[in-house]
Design a protein around this motif. Structure first.
Motif, PDB file in Angstrom:
ATOM      1  N   GLU A   1       0.680  -1.152   0.016  1.00 20.28           N
ATOM      2  CA  GLU A   1      -0.135  -0.047  -0.053  1.00 20.28           C
ATOM      3  C   GLU A   1       1.055   1.270   0.069  1.00 20.28           C
ATOM      4  O   GLU A   1       0.243   2.309  -0.271  1.00 20.28           O
ATOM      5  CB  GLU A   1      -0.965   0.001   1.144  1.00 20.28           C
ATOM      6  N   ILE A   2       2.187   1.371   0.323  1.00 23.60           N
ATOM      7  CA  ILE A   2       3.143   2.217   0.378  1.00 23.60           C
ATOM      8  C   ILE A   2       3.770   2.695  -0.869  1.00 23.60           C
ATOM      9  O   ILE A   2       4.393   3.420  -0.897  1.00 23.60           O
ATOM     10  CB  ILE A   2       3.818   2.178   1.547  1.00 23.60           C
ATOM     11  N   VAL A   3       3.559   1.686  -1.584  1.00 23.69           N
ATOM     12  CA  VAL A   3       4.186   1.861  -3.136  1.00 23.69           C
ATOM     13  C   VAL A   3       3.109   2.006  -4.288  1.00 23.69           C
ATOM     14  O   VAL A   3       2.033   1.536  -3.869  1.00 23.69           O
ATOM     15  CB  VAL A   3       5.347   0.737  -3.305  1.00 23.69           C
ATOM     16  N   ALA A   4       3.738   2.425  -5.217  1.00 22.05           N
ATOM     17  CA  ALA A   4       2.625   2.596  -6.444  1.00 22.05           C
ATOM     18  C   ALA A   4       2.500   1.049  -7.044  1.00 22.05           C
ATOM     19  O   ALA A   4       3.255  -0.002  -6.775  1.00 22.05           O
ATOM     20  CB  ALA A   4       3.344   2.981  -7.718  1.00 22.05           C
ATOM     21  N   GLN A   5       1.417   0.795  -7.636  1.00 21.12           N
ATOM     22  CA  GLN A   5       0.962  -0.716  -8.075  1.00 21.12           C
ATOM     23  C   GLN A   5       2.047  -1.436  -9.091  1.00 21.12           C
ATOM     24  O   GLN A   5       2.357  -2.604  -8.942  1.00 21.12           O
ATOM     25  CB  GLN A   5      -0.422  -0.613  -8.760  1.00 21.12           C
TER      26      GLN A   5
ATOM     27  N   VAL B   1       3.313 -12.132  -6.072  1.00 21.85           N
ATOM     28  CA  VAL B   1       2.851 -10.741  -7.180  1.00 21.85           C
ATOM     29  C   VAL B   1       1.437 -11.130  -7.843  1.00 21.85           C
ATOM     30  O   VAL B   1       0.730 -10.051  -7.951  1.00 21.85           O
ATOM     31  CB  VAL B   1       4.233 -10.539  -8.096  1.00 21.85           C
ATOM     32  N   ILE B   2       1.337 -12.165  -8.429  1.00 22.43           N
ATOM     33  CA  ILE B   2       0.229 -12.484  -9.431  1.00 22.43           C
ATOM     34  C   ILE B   2      -1.174 -12.365  -8.539  1.00 22.43           C
ATOM     35  O   ILE B   2      -1.954 -11.976  -9.241  1.00 22.43           O
ATOM     36  CB  ILE B   2       0.428 -14.039 -10.149  1.00 22.43           C
ATOM     37  N   SER B   3      -0.891 -13.074  -7.264  1.00 24.11           N
ATOM     38  CA  SER B   3      -2.252 -13.042  -6.498  1.00 24.11           C
ATOM     39  C   SER B   3      -2.789 -11.619  -6.371  1.00 24.11           C
ATOM     40  O   SER B   3      -3.929 -11.399  -6.101  1.00 24.11           O
ATOM     41  CB  SER B   3      -2.278 -13.962  -5.313  1.00 24.11           C
ATOM     42  N   ALA B   4      -1.977 -10.599  -6.143  1.00 29.78           N
ATOM     43  CA  ALA B   4      -2.235  -9.267  -5.906  1.00 29.78           C
ATOM     44  C   ALA B   4      -2.602  -8.455  -6.947  1.00 29.78           C
ATOM     45  O   ALA B   4      -2.793  -7.347  -6.924  1.00 29.78           O
ATOM     46  CB  ALA B   4      -1.170  -8.591  -4.905  1.00 29.78           C
ATOM     47  N   ALA B   5      -1.839  -8.820  -8.226  1.00 32.69           N
ATOM     48  CA  ALA B   5      -2.007  -7.839  -9.445  1.00 32.69           C
ATOM     49  C   ALA B   5      -3.322  -7.442  -9.826  1.00 32.69           C
ATOM     50  O   ALA B   5      -3.358  -6.159 -10.256  1.00 32.69           O
ATOM     51  CB  ALA B   5      -1.280  -8.792 -10.509  1.00 32.69           C
ATOM     52  N   ASP B   6      -4.399  -8.051  -9.549  1.00 36.13           N
ATOM     53  CA  ASP B   6      -5.686  -7.556  -9.807  1.00 36.13           C
ATOM     54  C   ASP B   6      -6.421  -6.764  -8.953  1.00 36.13           C
ATOM     55  O   ASP B   6      -7.752  -6.563  -9.178  1.00 36.13           O
ATOM     56  CB  ASP B   6      -6.545  -8.799 -10.418  1.00 36.13           C
ATOM     57  N   PHE B   7      -5.894  -6.683  -7.945  1.00 30.68           N
ATOM     58  CA  PHE B   7      -6.452  -6.063  -6.707  1.00 30.68           C
ATOM     59  C   PHE B   7      -6.144  -4.902  -6.081  1.00 30.68           C
ATOM     60  O   PHE B   7      -4.681  -4.766  -6.114  1.00 30.68           O
ATOM     61  CB  PHE B   7      -6.774  -7.102  -5.540  1.00 30.68           C
ATOM     62  N   LYS B   8      -6.743  -4.001  -5.229  1.00 36.13           N
ATOM     63  CA  LYS B   8      -6.420  -3.096  -4.512  1.00 36.13           C
ATOM     64  C   LYS B   8      -7.341  -2.775  -3.294  1.00 36.13           C
ATOM     65  O   LYS B   8      -8.503  -3.644  -3.312  1.00 36.13           O
ATOM     66  CB  LYS B   8      -6.051  -1.825  -5.081  1.00 36.13           C
ATOM     67  N   GLY B   9      -6.981  -2.220  -2.326  1.00 39.01           N
ATOM     68  CA  GLY B   9      -8.083  -2.066  -1.142  1.00 39.01           C
ATOM     69  C   GLY B   9      -8.277  -2.998  -0.282  1.00 39.01           C
ATOM     70  O   GLY B   9      -7.374  -3.889  -0.100  1.00 39.01           O
ATOM     71  N   GLN B  10      -9.700  -3.347  -0.192  1.00 45.02           N
ATOM     72  CA  GLN B  10     -10.100  -4.335   0.782  1.00 45.02           C
ATOM     73  C   GLN B  10      -9.933  -5.600  -0.070  1.00 45.02           C
ATOM     74  O   GLN B  10      -9.488  -6.689   0.608  1.00 45.02           O
ATOM     75  CB  GLN B  10     -11.702  -4.102   0.849  1.00 45.02           C
ATOM     76  N   ARG B  11      -9.966  -5.968  -1.182  1.00 45.39           N
ATOM     77  CA  ARG B  11      -9.755  -7.150  -1.858  1.00 45.39           C
ATOM     78  C   ARG B  11      -8.194  -7.540  -2.076  1.00 45.39           C
ATOM     79  O   ARG B  11      -7.875  -8.660  -1.992  1.00 45.39           O
ATOM     80  CB  ARG B  11     -10.105  -6.957  -3.432  1.00 45.39           C
ATOM     81  N   LEU B  12      -7.202  -6.346  -2.014  1.00 45.46           N
ATOM     82  CA  LEU B  12      -5.919  -6.741  -1.860  1.00 45.46           C
ATOM     83  C   LEU B  12      -5.602  -7.356  -0.267  1.00 45.46           C
ATOM     84  O   LEU B  12      -4.899  -8.249  -0.183  1.00 45.46           O
ATOM     85  CB  LEU B  12      -4.910  -5.582  -1.795  1.00 45.46           C
ATOM     86  N   THR B  13      -6.259  -6.800   0.654  1.00 48.43           N
ATOM     87  CA  THR B  13      -6.257  -7.664   2.053  1.00 48.43           C
ATOM     88  C   THR B  13      -6.470  -8.861   1.979  1.00 48.43           C
ATOM     89  O   THR B  13      -5.705  -9.870   2.493  1.00 48.43           O
ATOM     90  CB  THR B  13      -7.077  -6.592   3.057  1.00 48.43           C
TER      91      THR B  13
ATOM     92  N   ARG C   1      -4.049 -16.989 -16.399  1.00 53.99           N
ATOM     93  CA  ARG C   1      -4.691 -15.840 -17.506  1.00 53.99           C
ATOM     94  C   ARG C   1      -3.505 -15.390 -18.177  1.00 53.99           C
ATOM     95  O   ARG C   1      -2.513 -14.909 -17.589  1.00 53.99           O
ATOM     96  CB  ARG C   1      -5.792 -15.224 -17.042  1.00 53.99           C
ATOM     97  N   LYS C   2      -3.511 -15.111 -19.494  1.00 55.01           N
ATOM     98  CA  LYS C   2      -2.464 -14.797 -20.225  1.00 55.01           C
ATOM     99  C   LYS C   2      -2.589 -13.121 -20.642  1.00 55.01           C
ATOM    100  O   LYS C   2      -1.700 -12.433 -20.897  1.00 55.01           O
ATOM    101  CB  LYS C   2      -2.180 -15.569 -21.559  1.00 55.01           C
ATOM    102  N   GLY C   3      -3.921 -12.647 -20.639  1.00 52.71           N
ATOM    103  CA  GLY C   3      -4.343 -11.326 -20.995  1.00 52.71           C
ATOM    104  C   GLY C   3      -3.963 -10.409 -20.116  1.00 52.71           C
ATOM    105  O   GLY C   3      -3.274 -10.492 -19.235  1.00 52.71           O
ATOM    106  N   ARG C   4      -4.613  -9.283 -20.445  1.00 53.04           N
ATOM    107  CA  ARG C   4      -4.166  -8.037 -19.484  1.00 53.04           C
ATOM    108  C   ARG C   4      -5.129  -8.358 -18.060  1.00 53.04           C
ATOM    109  O   ARG C   4      -5.705  -9.177 -18.177  1.00 53.04           O
ATOM    110  CB  ARG C   4      -4.957  -6.794 -20.158  1.00 53.04           C
ATOM    111  N   ARG C   5      -4.581  -7.621 -17.085  1.00 48.60           N
ATOM    112  CA  ARG C   5      -4.947  -7.617 -15.720  1.00 48.60           C
ATOM    113  C   ARG C   5      -6.725  -7.100 -15.865  1.00 48.60           C
ATOM    114  O   ARG C   5      -6.976  -6.361 -16.339  1.00 48.60           O
ATOM    115  CB  ARG C   5      -4.313  -6.670 -14.926  1.00 48.60           C
ATOM    116  N   GLU C   6      -7.199  -7.748 -14.797  1.00 47.83           N
ATOM    117  CA  GLU C   6      -8.507  -7.500 -14.572  1.00 47.83           C
ATOM    118  C   GLU C   6      -8.469  -6.162 -13.689  1.00 47.83           C
ATOM    119  O   GLU C   6      -7.520  -6.209 -12.940  1.00 47.83           O
ATOM    120  CB  GLU C   6      -9.298  -8.659 -13.788  1.00 47.83           C
ATOM    121  N   GLU C   7      -9.475  -5.415 -13.958  1.00 43.37           N
ATOM    122  CA  GLU C   7      -9.567  -4.214 -13.106  1.00 43.37           C
ATOM    123  C   GLU C   7     -10.366  -4.399 -11.833  1.00 43.37           C
ATOM    124  O   GLU C   7     -11.309  -5.177 -11.653  1.00 43.37           O
ATOM    125  CB  GLU C   7     -10.077  -3.094 -13.842  1.00 43.37           C
ATOM    126  N   ASP C   8      -9.995  -3.741 -10.730  1.00 49.61           N
ATOM    127  CA  ASP C   8     -10.662  -3.998  -9.508  1.00 49.61           C
ATOM    128  C   ASP C   8     -12.070  -3.298  -9.782  1.00 49.61           C
ATOM    129  O   ASP C   8     -12.360  -2.284 -10.289  1.00 49.61           O
ATOM    130  CB  ASP C   8     -10.092  -3.223  -8.596  1.00 49.61           C
TER     131      ASP C   8
END
Length: 579
Positions: free
Chosen positions: A123-127, A376-388, A572-579
């Motif tokens: 959370e203290i760095v950019a995605q 890294v992969i498990s967190a790539a698609d999420f931020k906020g509560q879903r990241l936690t 998945r090989k494509g682009r990341r899912e957005e939160d």
């Protein structure tokens, strides 16, 4: 990447994760010392590890949710305080019960420290810099795994097993005093008007408690026993109830939409399975080296140091390369390396240390290549509560993987030992049958061997020690046979014993006595020599078969490592899912 106080925050997070992982790694080395120190059986002392794993797996989801609602920084501090109290209590423990309680407190502290360490760092760095944070925190965990066995061996050798808990104390006190100066405790972001989903919390705890306790005790309580079936039934019922509850809850414990991400699903499964294979190495190999090669705990720790160092380096390098190399390819290579390492470990009967070094290095590379990117992969698609939530689930699955390793490896080992015992028994019976001993001696020797072989339980008693008192020549027996022989000599010559001079009788008796005694001694020496040979042969056979029982586990699990390569199809090989 990180500026100002955030650098100090990262130091705190790294050291916190390091200490938690160091404690877990050290425990695998010092269990025999604790066993001797508290005069307890291995099964009893193992609960000091099992309780930690069970509590961590059961409570982490709730702990992360509490921290998210009431303040992550604050609860990281609380976690460190709990871990400090548990460490002091474990080091001072006068009894097993006290040790159990202290380990539970330590585990409760770890339920906050481990998931929050990664979450706060991200959370203290950019995605786009998350992989660097993961490599840093993961590298600290890997470093703990690298130095843990040797550290545990050194500390337990010179300061006793209690020292492995006291080593945490000065570091934890320093972190606790430092946090208020560099982390926002009073005004940190919290979730307002959000209550804890107590029903979901209870169901999640019941689900994980039933699963982990069932896995841990399945071997001892028997997999088909009512107790184990009930535990798995409880886990299944609570699991279904948890899913239903979370689907209906406005603010669930876990956002189930996490599992719509193929990246998260694949990464979670890969981490759990790779942790399982790592656990299979850590659980069996130190015991194998101590029990069968006669090494000390420190020497055994040094022997597996190549694996530890490789894990440390591989996690860091793989996490940094996750954006440059195809994720599927990295995880595929990781599981292939784990498979090849288990093939090497399954051949430890020949060139033990050479194969152990190669196998351990391959395992460390394989695990690091899987574990680093999956975080890294498990967190790539999420931020906020879903990241936690994502990091909480990942930490739980890592622990479940380790618990499954304990359960499955010990079950396989137990089955292999049972087969080995039958082989040893058949071999011993064959040796006795072909020995030419009298039936009475055969029966006595067979009874003793059967009794000793039956007492071989598991990895802590994997040897057959038979004490067979040598057969001795009884003077009364020699005298009786001598008297009978002398009488036969006189009768054969037609001499009446009462008419033979006493000096002649004594001379004949003495000469006959010496011959009879010599013959008896030769027969007894031959019998004792045969018995010693049989016992020696059975011991060697037992040592060989029980070694095979250990390493056969790796041959049995190697195909599963190869099948694990199929996990890459989920990613998945494509682009990341957005939160």
């Amino acid at each position: 990447m990180v500026k100002g106080k955030n650098r100090l925050v990262l130091v705190i997070l790294c050291i916190s994760n390091f200490l938690c992982m160091l404690d877990t790694t050290i425990m695998t080395i010092v269990i025999p010392k604790i066993q001797s120190g508290l005069n307890a059986s291995l099964d009893q002392v193992s609960w000091a590890v099992n309780l930690y794993a069970i509590i961590f797996a059961s409570v982490t989801l709730l702990a992360a949710r509490i921290a998210e609602i009431y303040g992550k920084n604050r609860y990281l501090l609380y976690g460190l305080i709990l871990f400090l109290i548990g460490s002091i209590g474990s080091g001072c423990a006068p009894s097993l019960g006290f040790l159990y309680g202290s380990r539970i407190i330590q585990s409760l502290g770890a339920t906050f420290i481990l998931p929050l360490g990664t979450i706060i760092g991200m959370e203290i760095v950019a995605q786009q810099d998350r992989n660097k944070i993961v490599s840093l925190v993961g590298g600290c965990q890997g470093f703990a795994a690298a130095v843990g066995p040797v550290t545990g061996g050194l500390i337990s050798k010179y300061f006793g097993w209690r020292g492995v808990f006291f080593i945490n104390v000065p570091f934890l006190i320093g972190l606790i005093l430092l946090i208020p100066f560099c982390m926002n405790l009073k005004h940190e972001k919290k979730l307002k008007n959000v209550k804890i989903d107590f029903l979901g919390a209870i169901l999640s705890i019941g689900m994980m408690l039933g699963l982990t306790l069932g896995l841990v005790q399945g071997r001892q309580w028997h997999w088909d026993s009512p107790a184990i079936i009930s535990l798995f039934g409880l886990s299944a019922i609570c699991g279904v109830g948890f899913i239903i509850t979370e689907m209906k809850s406005a603010k669930p414990m876990i956002d189930l939409s996490l599992f719509k991400s193929r990246n998260f699903d694949g990464a979670s499964l890969a981490l759990a399975i790779s942790s399982f294979f790592l656990g299979g190495f850590v659980i069996l190999i130190p015991t194998f080296l101590v029990k069968f090669k006669g090494l000390t705990e420190l020497q055994a720790a040094i022997r597996i140091l190549p694996y530890s160092i490789t894990v440390f380096l591989a996690v860091i390098i793989a996490s940094l390369l996750v954006k440059k190399i195809n994720n599927r390819l990295m995880i595929l290579i990781g599981f292939i390396l784990i498979f090849v390492s288990y093939c090497f470990l399954s051949k430890l009967q020949v060139n033990l240390y050479h194969r152990l070094m190669i196998g351990s290095i391959l395992l460390g590379c394989g695990y690091g290549i899987v574990a680093g990117p999956t975080t890294v992969i498990s967190a790539a698609d999420f931020k906020g509560q879903r990241l936690t939530s994502s990091q909480s689930v990942m930490n739980v699955l890592r622990q479940v993987g380790l618990v499954m390793a304990i359960a499955i490896c010990m079950t396989l080992l137990n089955g292999n030992v049972s087969s080995a015992k039958q082989t040893i028994q058949d071999y011993g019976n064959q040796q006795i049958a072909e020995s030419g001993l009298t039936q009475q001696v055969k029966n006595k020797l067979k009874h003793k061997l059967d009794q000793k072989i039956e007492n071989v339980q598991n990895s802590t008693d994997s040897k057959v020690t038979v004490k067979f008192s040598p057969i001795k020549v009884l003077q009364s027996q020699v005298e009786r046979v001598t008297t009978q022989t002398v009488q036969a000599i006189f009768q054969k010559k037609g001499l009446a014993e009462n008419k033979i001079p006493e000096k002649v009788k004594q001379a004949v008796y003495h000469e006959t006595y010496m011959k009879v005694a010599s013959k008896f001694n030769q027969q007894v020496q031959q019998i004792n020599s045969t018995i010693r040979r049989i016992i020696s042969n059975v011991k060697e056979k037992a040592k060989s078969e029980l070694k095979k029982a250990f390493i056969k586990v790796y041959a049995q699990l190697a195909p599963i490592a190869l099948l694990s390569c199929l996990i890459v199809l989920i990613l998945r090989k494509g682009r990341r899912e957005e939160d």
